[in-house]
Design an enzyme around this catalytic site. Structure first.
Site, PDB file in Angstrom:
ATOM      1  N   ASP A 140      -0.862   3.484  -8.007  1.00 49.08           N
ATOM      2  CA  ASP A 140      -1.008   2.380  -7.056  1.00 49.08           C
ATOM      3  C   ASP A 140      -2.245   1.543  -7.332  1.00 49.08           C
ATOM      4  OD1 ASP A 140       1.095   1.940  -5.399  1.00 49.08           O
ATOM      5  OD2 ASP A 140       0.092   2.574  -3.569  1.00 49.08           O
ATOM      6  N   ASP A 452       5.686  11.327   5.801  1.00 46.64           N
ATOM      7  CA  ASP A 452       6.443  12.549   5.543  1.00 46.64           C
ATOM      8  C   ASP A 452       7.048  13.107   6.830  1.00 46.64           C
ATOM      9  OD1 ASP A 452       3.937  13.030   6.529  1.00 46.64           O
ATOM     10  OD2 ASP A 452       3.375  14.531   5.035  1.00 46.64           O
TER      11      ASP A 452
END
Length: 742
Positions: A140, A452
């Site tokens: 990223d 998550d």
């Protein structure tokens, strides 16, 4: 006959189930008596109460919140199970499904490139057919350092993988293998001259590999590399890492390896880790399209090579596979000390809570170390009849839409190599998700930094199940937090993200019971609302203590039968926690550490996390994500190994700890003096116990402030002293004025 044998077995500890349910019955009964005692106060004559209404209400509200969270938590203990797998019963290698591996990194300054490459190499060395293994690294930060390191890692892998296979190396992370504490050579290899020569040669190759990475890092640093700036503003980069075969290296098929850095622009939301995973999800779909995906954090190395086969014992089980979304492995850490003074291994979560959820509908998705079925993340794409509907659902890429309709074939990766570069770059662009269901119904879900938990909850709501696989040997090992600053910053991020879910339209208490079992809903509710512990802990760390000094009783006196109800509740909670710690391999000291860290987190991380979530809910603050610092600090490590807390953290964390401890010490001393003078110890016994307990459990804070002289102590700086005094004085004055209004 071999084929009919089960791939896994479930074990139910009936004695544990009985003990948990008996404790639930007894403790809940005691709570009912406590509530009755508190309610009776409101029906007494105000002239003879002797206790102001305001502090009584505060303490009662705190007890209600604690009881509410406790009730939610009992769902985890209703039906805990454990599992055993038999990977030797799996089909032959040629019949095993392919697997994609996603490794995420974001900032090379906080996530050392060498550690990321060690995770990469350990994943490439999994005990699995290499032609069916495809490894994707999401960078990223768009760092050239990471891309260059991957090229070097592939060169080293041509030496490392044959060595692991030839000598059946168990720990296939080179950094861990070559460290003295992690060496796992068997006795049969210790005296082999050939093995020792090969090991020495591989060690030299690894040292050269490390030096290459460090040299490039230093060169870029000396040239004024602007990776930090480029990290938030760079075009998409996708590169398949390949190398020409060398005649001096043993010819071996290596796993497919690709570097992916999605496009990032300051004007576009990038949705943190969930956004990065969704880009990997799309890019891999048009290249390898494996039906199963392993997701790893950049520091979560594969400690043992068998995890893929163990996970497939569930994914290939015809009885549970159709509704199985993912197999979750516990997060364990290689740098945790014996006493684990920061509770970094999260014993309660993985040894108690996750096993309890496994007995219901399955554990929550935990961010790393899980094998997920690709199809489970595509939402309801099967009900879309036309390509136009699919384009509105998953985007305009024709290749991606084709991947939805076809299974993996052995030559699909080769086909992926010939895909137009524009196609994969389109999938990694900022604008691709615009107008689609990515992050809403497809892929990893947005809206919180705890993507998550959110994704796992919605998967359960959509009918998918999960399982926990916890073999004796840890399959994945990461870097646990070993200093207070990282612990509290990481905790603030987590608790803010969890409460985001609880305050959203996906509230487990509203959404859950309609789409899953009540017990599973209560488990998710506990995860999203346990940051609310900050409210009762702040109250119970201040109000009873100030009432003690003022001679205001808030609890029954020793001769009152209700006194034993409060004592029973306290002992019941402490004993249950202690039994769980001891039964999962902990010690009495570990129990004490967990009590301390629970208090510290509640008045700091929980508080700031709740505040952050509320501000975001009202649009007063934007979501942010700071990667946990994984760079090793020798001084921090030394203090951690000596079981000394490192208090080098922000005053925003130190002030609440020091201020509340100051209030408790002052009130305890004042309370002792008053009780000795007045002689009403029987009325104030519980209120004397509370500050004493707070002081004893949090003695390391006193030690860090008064006794210690090392670099990790609490420096009594002017801003810290002033802020603590102002906070303590403000709290005391405010509540004292209320206490006088009887």
């Amino acid at each position: 006959m071999e084929e009919t044998l089960p791939l896994s077995l479930i074990h139910v500890n009936k004695s544990l189930v009985f003990t948990n349910r008996l404790h639930l019955l007894l403790h809940f009964t005691a709570i009912c008596f406590l509530v009755y005692y508190r309610l009776c106060f409101f029906f007494q004559d105000p002239q003879i109460r002797g206790t102001p209404l305001f502090p009584w209400l505060l303490v009662f509200a705190s007890e209600i919140i604690l009881s509410f969270i406790w009730i939610l938590e009992q769902a985890f203990r209703w039906h805990p199970i454990s599992r055993t797998v038999f990977p030797e019963r799996l089909p032959q290698d040629d019949k095993l499904p392919p697997i994609d591996v996603f490794i995420c990194t974001a900032d090379p300054t906080k996530e050392p490139t060498l550690d990321v490459m060690n995770t990469l190499l350990s994943a490439m060395a999994l005990d699995y057919p290499p032609e069916k293994l495809h490894v994707y690294v999401s960078d990223d930060g768009g760092s050239p350092l990471t891309l260059n390191a991957m090229r070097e890692a592939l060169k080293f892998a041509r030496w490392w993988l044959p060595f692991c296979i030839r000598y059946r190396v168990k720990c296939r992370c080179p950094k861990a293998y070559f460290s003295a504490s992690e060496n796992d050579d068997g006795d049969d290899l210790a005296g082999s001259m050939e093995f020792l020569a090969d090991k020495k040669m591989i060690k030299e190759k690894y040292d050269a590999f490390k030096e290459d990475i460090e040299r490039v890092k230093e060169d870029r640093g000396n040239s004024g590399d602007t990776t930090g700036i480029m990290g938030q503003n760079h075009p998409p980069i996708i590169e398949v890492i390949q190398e020409n075969n060398s005649s001096e290296i043993e010819q071996l098929t290596l796993p497919f390896l690709a570097y992916v850095s999605r496009e990032k622009k300051p004007s576009h939301p990038h949705h943190f880790k969930a956004g990065a995973l969704n880009v990997l999800y799309r890019v891999s779909a048009v290249i390898s399209n494996a039906p199963y995906i392993l997701v790893l954090d950049c520091d979560m190395l594969c400690n043992a090579p068998a995890s893929a086969r163990q996970a497939l014992c569930f994914h290939l089980d015809p009885k549970i596979s159709p509704s199985l979304a993912f197999v979750q492995f516990p997060q364990k850490y290689h740098n945790i000390s014996k006493n684990d003074i920061y509770d970094s291994q999260h014993r309660s979560a993985y040894k108690v809570l996750w096993q309890g959820m496994d007995g219901l509908k399955g554990p929550v998705l935990s961010g790393t170390g899980f094998y997920i079925k690709r199809e489970s993340l595509y939402g309801n794409y099967k009900i879309k009849d036309t390509d136009l509907e699919l384009q509105q659902y998953v985007g305009t890429s024709n290749e991606l839409i084709k991947s939805l309709k076809q299974n993996y074939t052995p030559d699909s990766v080769t086909v992926g190599h010939t895909l137009p570069q524009e196609e994969t770059l389109l999938l990694a662009s900022c604008n691709y998700e615009t107008g689609t269901k990515w992050g809403k119904e497809v892929g990893f879900l947005y809206g919180t930094v705890c993507e998550d938990v959110h994704t796992g909850f919605i998967l359960n709501c959509n009918g998918w199940n999960s399982v926990l696989c916890d073999p004796p040997q840890p399959q994945f090992l990461g870097n646990g937090t070993t200093n207070l600053n990282d612990l509290l910053i990481q905790g603030t991020r987590w608790y803010s993200g969890l409460l985001d879910i609880g305050l959203s339209r996906f509230c487990p208490l509203i959404c859950g019971p309609l789409r899953m079992s009540l017990l599973q809903s209560l488990c998710y509710a506990q995860l999203t609302y346990f940051p609310l512990y900050c409210l009762p802990l702040w109250c119970l760390a201040i109000v009873p203590q100030l009432c003690l000094v003022n001679g205001v009783p808030l609890y029954p006196k020793v001769s009152d039968p209700f006194f034993f109800i409060f004592v029973f509740i306290l002992l019941s909670a402490f004993t249950k926690h202690l039994v769980e710690v001891l039964s999962t391999g902990g010690t009495l000291r570990k129990w004490n550490v967990e009590q301390r860290i629970w208090m510290i987190r509640s008045i700091t991380s929980h508080s700031y996390g709740c505040l952050d979530a509320v501000l975001k809910k009202f649009g007063l603050r934007e979501a942010s994500f700071l990667p946990t610092n994984k760079v090793e600090d020798d001084e921090q490590t030394r203090l951690y190994q000596m079981d000394k807390y490192d208090f080098r953290t922000s005053n925003m964390f130190l002030v609440p700890m020091v201020a509340l401890l100051t209030i408790n010490i002052c009130c305890f001393i004042g309370g002792i003096y008053r009780v000795l003078s007045v002689g009403d110890w029987d009325k104030m016994f519980i209120q004397l116990f509370l500050p004493a307990y707070v002081i004893v459990v949090n003695y390391p804070i006193i030690e860090g402030l008064v006794i210690r002289k090392d670099v990790g102590r609490i420096y009594p700086s002017l801003p810290l002293v002033l802020t603590c005094n102002i906070l303590a004085t403000t709290i005391t004055a405010t509540l004292y004025s209320q206490l006088r209004k009887v």
